[in-house]
Design a protein around this motif. Sequence first.
Motif, PDB file in Angstrom:
ATOM      1  N   UNK A  79       0.840  -1.192   0.000  1.00 38.21           N
ATOM      2  CA  UNK A  79       0.000   0.000   0.000  1.00 38.21           C
ATOM      3  C   UNK A  79       0.878   1.245   0.000  1.00 38.21           C
ATOM      4  N   UNK A  80       0.620   2.115  -0.967  1.00 39.53           N
ATOM      5  CA  UNK A  80       1.324   3.394  -1.045  1.00 39.53           C
ATOM      6  C   UNK A  80       0.288   4.501  -1.073  1.00 39.53           C
ATOM      7  N   UNK A  81       0.448   5.505  -0.216  1.00 35.83           N
ATOM      8  CA  UNK A  81      -0.497   6.624  -0.157  1.00 35.83           C
ATOM      9  C   UNK A  81       0.180   7.907  -0.598  1.00 35.83           C
ATOM     10  N   UNK A  82      -0.616   8.759  -1.229  1.00 36.40           N
ATOM     11  CA  UNK A  82      -0.109  10.058  -1.662  1.00 36.40           C
ATOM     12  C   UNK A  82      -1.159  11.116  -1.360  1.00 36.40           C
ATOM     13  N   UNK A  83      -0.741  12.137  -0.632  1.00 40.29           N
ATOM     14  CA  UNK A  83      -1.604  13.287  -0.351  1.00 40.29           C
ATOM     15  C   UNK A  83      -0.816  14.575  -0.558  1.00 40.29           C
ATOM     16  N   UNK A  84       0.179  14.502  -1.430  1.00 41.06           N
ATOM     17  CA  UNK A  84       1.081  15.624  -1.633  1.00 41.06           C
ATOM     18  C   UNK A  84       0.438  16.770  -2.394  1.00 41.06           C
ATOM     19  N   UNK A  85      -0.490  16.438  -3.292  1.00 42.22           N
ATOM     20  CA  UNK A  85      -1.099  17.451  -4.140  1.00 42.22           C
ATOM     21  C   UNK A  85      -2.562  17.656  -3.758  1.00 42.22           C
ATOM     22  N   UNK A  86      -3.150  18.721  -4.239  1.00 42.71           N
ATOM     23  CA  UNK A  86      -4.546  19.017  -3.960  1.00 42.71           C
ATOM     24  C   UNK A  86      -5.509  18.376  -4.941  1.00 42.71           C
ATOM     25  N   UNK A  87      -5.008  17.505  -5.805  1.00 38.66           N
ATOM     26  CA  UNK A  87      -5.827  16.857  -6.817  1.00 38.66           C
ATOM     27  C   UNK A  87      -5.645  15.343  -6.727  1.00 38.66           C
ATOM     28  N   UNK A  88      -6.755  14.618  -6.829  1.00 32.41           N
ATOM     29  CA  UNK A  88      -6.668  13.156  -6.797  1.00 32.41           C
ATOM     30  C   UNK A  88      -5.906  12.622  -8.007  1.00 32.41           C
ATOM     31  N   UNK A  89      -6.076  13.253  -9.139  1.00 30.36           N
ATOM     32  CA  UNK A  89      -5.393  12.789 -10.346  1.00 30.36           C
ATOM     33  C   UNK A  89      -3.881  12.895 -10.175  1.00 30.36           C
ATOM     34  N   UNK A  90      -3.419  14.021  -9.645  1.00 32.92           N
ATOM     35  CA  UNK A  90      -1.982  14.195  -9.421  1.00 32.92           C
ATOM     36  C   UNK A  90      -1.476  13.211  -8.375  1.00 32.92           C
ATOM     37  N   UNK A  91      -2.264  12.983  -7.332  1.00 38.31           N
ATOM     38  CA  UNK A  91      -1.853  12.036  -6.297  1.00 38.31           C
ATOM     39  C   UNK A  91      -1.820  10.604  -6.831  1.00 38.31           C
ATOM     40  N   UNK A  92      -2.715  10.280  -7.748  1.00 35.84           N
ATOM     41  CA  UNK A  92      -2.701   8.954  -8.364  1.00 35.84           C
ATOM     42  C   UNK A  92      -1.424   8.783  -9.190  1.00 35.84           C
TER      43      UNK A  92
END
Length: 188
Positions: free
Chosen positions: A142-155
């Motif tokens: 599992x890898x999580x990303x919350x770095x950006x304000x957009x789900x597309x960018x985080x994906x």
Amino acid sequence: MTVRRVPLPLHDMLRRVIAQQQQPHLARATSRQYAAAASNGGNYVSPFQEIFDSIQQGKTFMGSSEFSPPEVKYLKCGCPEHVLKYKTTTYGRLLEEPYVVPMEHRVTLQVETQHIPMTDIERVVLKEVVGSRLNEETGLLQLSSAQFGSRIENKRHAVSMLERIVESTKTLAAKVEAEAGLESSEAA
């Protein structure tokens, strides 16, 4: 007292289907009457009849009768794209500003390690690199990303992290194998 059985519309339809199978030359004439279910004398012709006929003939919307599965796309690390699972959280529409909950843009990428092409040494190194993000019992990473304000960018960022982790794991495993080869040659 006699009990009279009233045939249901479904029974009538089934009788017609069975009769069609027994008399194939009448099949084309009566197939257009299914949608009517004998409600208006059987003169109804469906506006979608051409579509139904093409389905019955086994044709696709492109006009071919052969099915070809879609091409499997792979990431740079060799993992097929269709095995990646993404999780997001949504809280619905809020009436108060700022209308977005702070962690609503977070994306979690899940992939089973069996789908990542690696050797046994590389899997051991991967376990050391990712630590607690790898569930050893299920083999789920599992890898999580919350770095950006957009789900597309985080994906995109989560996929990029996976590719970089696999690439660095393979590099480290190659170094470990090279050092093990040097130690064994020095000992001999």
